[in-house]
Design a protein around this motif. Structure first.
Motif, PDB file in Angstrom:
ATOM      1  N   GLU A 129      -7.277 -70.945 -10.715  1.00 39.44           N
ATOM      2  CA  GLU A 129      -6.564 -70.520  -9.506  1.00 39.44           C
ATOM      3  C   GLU A 129      -5.630 -71.626  -9.020  1.00 39.44           C
ATOM      4  O   GLU A 129      -4.485 -71.368  -8.609  1.00 39.44           O
ATOM      5  N   TYR A 130      -6.135 -72.877  -9.078  1.00 43.97           N
ATOM      6  CA  TYR A 130      -5.277 -74.002  -8.684  1.00 43.97           C
ATOM      7  C   TYR A 130      -4.084 -74.136  -9.625  1.00 43.97           C
ATOM      8  O   TYR A 130      -2.975 -74.464  -9.212  1.00 43.97           O
TER       9      TYR A 130
ATOM     10  N   GLU B 217      -2.476 -71.852 -11.214  1.00 41.87           N
ATOM     11  CA  GLU B 217      -1.436 -70.875 -10.914  1.00 41.87           C
ATOM     12  C   GLU B 217      -0.527 -71.368  -9.801  1.00 41.87           C
ATOM     13  O   GLU B 217       0.694 -71.161  -9.821  1.00 41.87           O
ATOM     14  N   ASN B 218      -1.126 -72.071  -8.828  1.00 42.75           N
ATOM     15  CA  ASN B 218      -0.322 -72.588  -7.720  1.00 42.75           C
ATOM     16  C   ASN B 218       0.526 -73.776  -8.133  1.00 42.75           C
ATOM     17  O   ASN B 218       1.619 -74.002  -7.606  1.00 42.75           O
TER      18      ASN B 218
ATOM     19  N   THR C 199       4.326 -73.473 -10.511  1.00 43.35           N
ATOM     20  CA  THR C 199       5.675 -73.472  -9.935  1.00 43.35           C
ATOM     21  C   THR C 199       6.156 -74.896  -9.681  1.00 43.35           C
ATOM     22  O   THR C 199       7.305 -75.258 -10.012  1.00 43.35           O
TER      23      THR C 199
END
Length: 807
Positions: A295-296, A298-299, A302
């Motif tokens: 989850e981290y 994915e952040n 970018t």
């Protein structure tokens, strides 16, 4: 409070180890027992076999020695105590009854002596051997009188020699019938009547064996206990404690993460199961952490993409910078002047930084400027340009950057100005990169000037080296050629037959002085020039000089090799010495001839007068001897006078072919007298030499006479030849005689030197030839004939010119 499972890992390990040790001890005891029993049986069997061997020896002695001797001494008498083999063997073996545990029996069915009647056990053996006639021995364990014996039994058969005492009673000895009555008679040959039996009590040995095995087993038990104790300690320290430490960490982590229920479950397990449960729980935690990290991630993707773009752009910029500097180095190698370098480099600089205009202004010697693109207006220097090149080295303005171009020594040589129509590009440029660009451009220009100066010096030096006609080579300490002029390359090609044109003449000439060591190393170690003389094939002479080059550290690592061929100088010096020798000897000969010739004339005159008045034949013979020797002395004096005052060698002309043919015809008679072959060959007719015919005839006559003296009769051969070679007429006189030895080769043209016997020559012929030929500028040499194997004399005379021929 947590309760551990009753069977921990350590107890399980020790229990399994105990079972394995017990099984191993039982197997070891059984194997040891079987081995020791086998050893005991082998020992008992050896004793029984020894007993049978002893019984056989006694019986054979009685049958073959004692019984025949008794019949010889006491005929018709049979003494049982001395002649019965069974009686004697039993009597002897009875002596062993006193030994504990030993049994010997020789029994029979229907025994003559009732004491030796077979019992039940022994009858069983008789029945066994009767049913198995091929068996000759039985051995095994039997119970006798309540004791266990190892028994060996063999059959007793009646043979032909036993029939006198055991056959027909009427034929038996009276003594046997009187003592034993009618028992033991009427036996048949080869029938089995009894057995020999040896028994050894093994009860005591088996008891001792059992005690030994029990003792070994007890020792094994003690060793196993020690082994268990040591293993227990090691296992606890190396395995259990480490596992407990890991499990403790797991329990602590579970307590912190709220895994109380799982702790209760783990407490009921042993160490391995506890470790396994802990690993499973750790795996669950890792799986959960992985989900969170995903989850981290994915952040962060970018953010990483944005940063990657920035780094990619920066990397491309740096790659372009590196490519620019490499291109400038390449342009420096292609350029021949600073202006050419600037014209090639400024387009590359402008394209790299997307500049609108690039201008270079020289401030070192002039104010010449170079601009890009061509035809663009050159930028002007700012008012503080002197401060820029002496202090900061770079200045950023609104639309341009002024960069000081400096050499490696820090001296300003010019100013580079980059101009952009868009002021934003100026703020994007890096100060350090701009400063490095100025230094790189200055260093490139400086190196280009230095390279140009060095090339000019190299060309000057190469011109000087090539202008030296002697071979000249510059070499390093490893004998590698650094520079060699054309003369050195030509000489190396000549000495190597065209294989080496590098100019490495030192390695070629050093081969001829290998015994003197390495001449280069001598020059380098002594730091002084080394000069040596090298002779090749005994024909060519070179003077070789090796001069060390001293560097700044006062250690020579290079040498200059200079070679000069001195062959002609050596030959000229030898000719001068020969001429001086001939002149000295000529003067001496002339004086001696005048002093001796007059007395010889008087002796000859009075000898002729005495011959005219002599009447005795013996006197006339003696006077003839005086006249002959006097005339011989006069001939020697004439040769001396001819040598001292030879005919004037006129530079006339002579038809060489005609002279050779004439000499061949003149000496053919003398050659035929010795049965020697005399031939000639002329490759070209009408060859005219610059020498008078009389002189040429005298030269050839002396050479042919020497050849006639050198060859053997009936087997000799002499050949004259004429060729034209390199502008000279070459005459050769060859023979198949013994030739000229190497030690006499340098003395062959000396006056009064001869290899002939006493009274056979004066040694002046070749000296006269040498003087006549060299006076006209010719050459005469003595070598060995390859075709005939003897001596070869070669005369080279100048060819007559057209003026001398009257053309």
């Amino acid at each position: 409070m947590l309760f551990r499972k009753p069977y921990s890992l350590q107890k399980q390990f020790l229990g399994g180890l105990a079972v394995a040790s017990l099984v191993l001890g039982i197997i070891f005891a059984i194997g040891f027992y079987i081995h020791m029993r086998t050893v005991l049986e082998d020992e008992v069997e050896a004793k029984a076999t020894l007993t049978f061997t002893q019984v056989d020896a006694v019986q054979n002695y009685v049958r073959k020695v004692l019984r025949p001797k008794m019949y010889e001494m006491i005929p018709e008498t049979f003494i049982i105590e001395a002649m019965s083999s069974s009686y004697i063997s039993r009597s002897v073996m009875e002596r062993f009854k006193g030994e504990e545990g030993y049994l010997y029996r020789r029994v029979a069915i229907d025994s003559r002596n009732p004491e030796f009647e077979a019992n039940t056990l022994e009858r069983g053996f008789v029945d066994y051997f009767s049913k198995h006639p091929s068996e000759g021995l039985w051995k095994g364990y039997k119970e006798i009188a309540g004791q266990r014996y190892y028994v060996m039994a063999r059959p007793v058969a009646y043979v032909e020699s036993c029939m006198r005492c055991h056959g027909d009673i009427n034929d038996a000895p009276v003594e046997v019938v009187r003592q034993y009555g009618e028992r033991g008679f009427n036996k048949e040959v080869d029938s089995i009547g009894g057995v020999d039996l040896v028994g050894i009590n093994v009860m005591a040995s088996l008891g001792q064996l059992q005690k030994t095995i029990i003792g070994y087993f007890a020792f094994f038990v003690v060793g196993a206990i020690v082994f268990f104790s040591t293993t227990n300690v090691l296992f606890k320290v190396l395995v259990v404690d480490n596992i407990k430490r890991i499990s403790k960490v797991f329990r602590k982590n579970l307590e912190e993460t709220g895994g109380a229920d799982l702790l209760d479950t783990i407490a009921e397990q042993d160490e391995i199961e506890e470790l396994e449960s802990g690993l499973l729980e750790l795996n669950n935690h890792l799986f959960s952490a992985r989900a969170q990290l995903k989850e981290y991630a994915e952040n962060l993707r970018t953010m990483v993409d944005e940063r990657t773009q920035e780094l990619t752009h920066e990397a491309l910029e740096r790659r372009s910078d590196v490519a620019l500097f490499i291109t400038m180095l390449s342009l420096m190698q292609k350029s021949r002047s600073r202006g050419e370098l600037l014209n090639l480099a400024m387009p590359e600089i402008g394209n790299r930084f997307r500049a609108t205009t690039v201008t270079y202004i020289c401030t070192f010697a002039s104010n010449n400027s170079y601009s890009w693109p061509r035809g663009a207006e050159a930028q002007t220097l700012p008012e503080d340009w002197l401060d820029i090149i002496t202090e900061s080295g770079i200045k950023f303005e609104d639309n341009r950057i002024i960069i000081s171009v400096e050499s490696s020594a820090g001296n300003a040589e010019g100013v580079l100005i980059l101009y952009w129509s868009d002021a934003r590009y100026v703020r994007l440029q890096d100060h350090g990169l701009m400063r490095a660009l100025g230094r790189q451009l200055g260093a490139a220009g400086e190196n280009l000037v230095a390279l140009d100066n060095m090339m000019r010096q190299m060309q000057t030096l190469q011109t000087i080296v090539e202008g030296i006609t002697d071979p000249l080579v510059l070499m390093d300490a490893s004998c590698n050629v650094l520079t060699a002029n054309k003369a050195a390359c030509a000489l190396s090609a000549e000495l190597s037959a065209g294989r080496d044109t590098s100019g490495n003449i030192l390695s070629m000439l050093s081969d001829y002085n290998a015994s003197d060591g390495c001449s280069m190393q001598l020059a380098l170690s002594r730091k002084v020039p080394f000069v040596d003389e090298v002779v090749i094939d005994d024909t060519r002479t070179f003077s070789m000089g090796i001069y060390p080059v001293i560097q700044g550290n006062n250690l020579p690592d290079r040498v200059v090799v200079h070679v000069r061929e001195t062959t002609r100088e050596k030959r000229m010096l030898a000719q001068m010495q020969q001429h001086e020798k001939l002149a000295t000897i000529g003067k001496l000969a002339a004086g001696l001839a005048h002093e001796i010739n007059n007395p010889l004339g008087v002796i000859l005159c009075y000898a002729e007068l005495l011959k005219g008045d002599a009447e005795d034949a013996q006197q006339n013979q003696d006077i003839d001897i005086i006249l002959r020797h006097t005339r011989h002395a006069q001939r020697v004096l004439r040769d001396l006078l001819d040598f001292a005052r030879p005919k004037v060698s006129r530079k006339g002309i002579s038809d060489v072919a005609h002279v050779v043919q004439s000499i061949t015809e003149v000496f053919s008679v003398q050659a035929a007298t010795k049965n020697v072959g005399l031939t000639s060959s002329v490759l070209a007719e009408h060859l005219f030499a610059a020498m008078g015919e009389q002189e040429l005839e005298q030269v050839l006559s002396n050479l042919v006479l020497n050849a006639l003296d050198a060859v053997e009769e009936h087997n000799g051969h002499i050949h004259l030849s004429v060729v034209q070679q390199d502008g000279a007429v070459v005459l050769s006189v060859e023979d198949n005689g013994e030739g000229v030895s190497p030690e006499n080769m340098h003395r062959i043209f000396d006056p009064f030197f001869t290899t002939k016997g006493p009274g056979s020559g004066t040694g002046l012929g070749l000296a006269i030839v040498y003087g006549m030929v060299t006076d006209l500028g010719g050459k005469v040499e003595a070598t060995s004939s390859v075709e005939f194997g003897g001596a070869k004399f070669v005369v080279q005379l100048p060819v007559a010119t057209s003026c001398e021929l009257g053309e």
